[in-house]
Design an enzyme around this catalytic site. Structure first.
Site, PDB file in Angstrom:
ATOM      1  CG  HIS A  14       0.879  -8.412  -0.221  1.00  0.00           C
ATOM      2  ND1 HIS A  14      -0.377  -8.074   0.251  1.00  0.00           N
ATOM      3  CD2 HIS A  14       0.906  -8.023  -1.529  1.00  0.00           C
ATOM      4  CE1 HIS A  14      -1.073  -7.504  -0.730  1.00  0.00           C
ATOM      5  NE2 HIS A  14      -0.317  -7.456  -1.808  1.00  0.00           N
ATOM      6  CG  HIS A  39       2.497  -4.052  -3.444  1.00  0.00           C
ATOM      7  ND1 HIS A  39       1.402  -3.227  -3.315  1.00  0.00           N
ATOM      8  CD2 HIS A  39       2.006  -5.292  -3.681  1.00  0.00           C
ATOM      9  CE1 HIS A  39       0.297  -3.932  -3.461  1.00  0.00           C
ATOM     10  NE2 HIS A  39       0.634  -5.196  -3.678  1.00  0.00           N
ATOM     11  CD  GLU A  40       3.870  -8.477  -4.584  1.00  0.00           C
ATOM     12  OE1 GLU A  40       3.337  -9.248  -3.759  1.00  0.00           O
ATOM     13  OE2 GLU A  40       3.219  -7.914  -5.479  1.00  0.00           O
TER      14      GLU A  40
END
Length: 280
Positions: free
Chosen positions: A132, A128-129
């Site tokens: 980003h 997820h990070e």
């Protein structure tokens, strides 16, 4: 983001009209302050954000080998450079990414994240990070944070000027009805502008979280890992090390509080995020 920039210009124009008798002066001031502040934020955003959240950098894989290798693997799959790795000494599980671009990115995780999540869940969070980073959300969020700060700065300049009696409009314009209406609208813009900016920042953050969830699953091919991680993070206690101004960067709200209207929420409801992931 285009509307965000227009809001900065509108507040600058309002400031110029109310206090300096010139739309142009306010717009020029807003543009100059916004440009230089944004450059400053983008150039040193990682160190500033990490310092605000009491994060310390891990220089090699010796201290946290599993975390290091997971970040390394996800960066390889996501085709982005290996980000800098930071640890936050907090028992609550959470994580965030920051930086101005993939070449100058960083990922921070709490000690609680490493102790409470298994490898599958940890991979989901890190993916997820990294998403980003890959989607340039880190630059988008830093820009939004800078614009909110610029708007607050402009409003403070305006009301400080009013408080000290400076920049008053010419008295000979006071009797014109159109000028009075414009004056009232400009003052309302200065009062409501920071609220509108915060709403825009929160809406932007919520939408990018949905995208990062989907992109993270694209990297791991395993929605269940992120689903389970979100469930654990949501049930955990609030963080003690998080900075409120950077709460929108975290994978989940570090303070566990939301507004009843959800307009000021930094993240979408976890139940909605999980429902979307289950459909994948």
């Amino acid at each position: 983001m285009f509307a965000f920039f227009l809001l900065v210009v509108a507040i600058g124009a309002s400031l110029g009209y109310v206090f300096f008798n010139s739309y142009i002066a306010g717009v020029v001031m807003a543009t100059v302050i916004g440009f230089f502040y944004m450059i400053a934020m983008l150039s040193r955003s990682t160190d500033v954000v990490m310092g605000m959240n009491n994060a310390r950098e891990v220089k090699s894989s010796d201290s946290y080998p599993e975390l290091w290798h997971i970040i390394e693997d996800m960066a390889l799959v996501g085709k982005v450079p290996m980000p800098r790795v930071f640890i936050i000494d907090d028992a609550s599980p959470n994580a965030f990414a920051t930086g101005r671009d993939p070449e100058h990115s960083a990922v921070a995780v709490t000690k609680g994240l490493m102790s409470r999540l298994n490898r599958e869940e940890l991979e989901g969070v890190i993916a997820h990070e990294i998403s980003h980073v890959r989607n340039y959300d880190i630059r988008l969020q830093t820009t939004a944070l800078a614009l909110v700060s610029v708007i607050s700065m402009l409003v403070n300049i305006g009301f400080n000027s009013f408080w000290w009696g400076g920049g008053r409009r010419r008295d000979n314009e006071g009797g014109n009805g159109a000028n009075i209406i414009m004056l009232v609208l400009s003052i309302l813009m200065l009062i409501l502008g920071p609220i509108a900016a915060s709403l825009a920042q929160m809406a932007l953050s919520r939408n990018r979280e949905f995208l990062a969830d989907a992109s993270g699953v694209e990297l791991t091919r395993n929605p269940q890992g992120l689903i389970s991680a979100l469930e654990k993070i949501t049930r955990s206690e609030p963080m003690t090390s998080a900075d409120s101004s950077s709460s929108s960067l975290y994978i989940a709200n570090p303070f566990k509080k939301g507004s009843w209207t959800h307009l000021f929420d930094t993240h979408p409801p976890t139940s909605e995020r999980i429902a979307r992931l289950q459909r994948m």
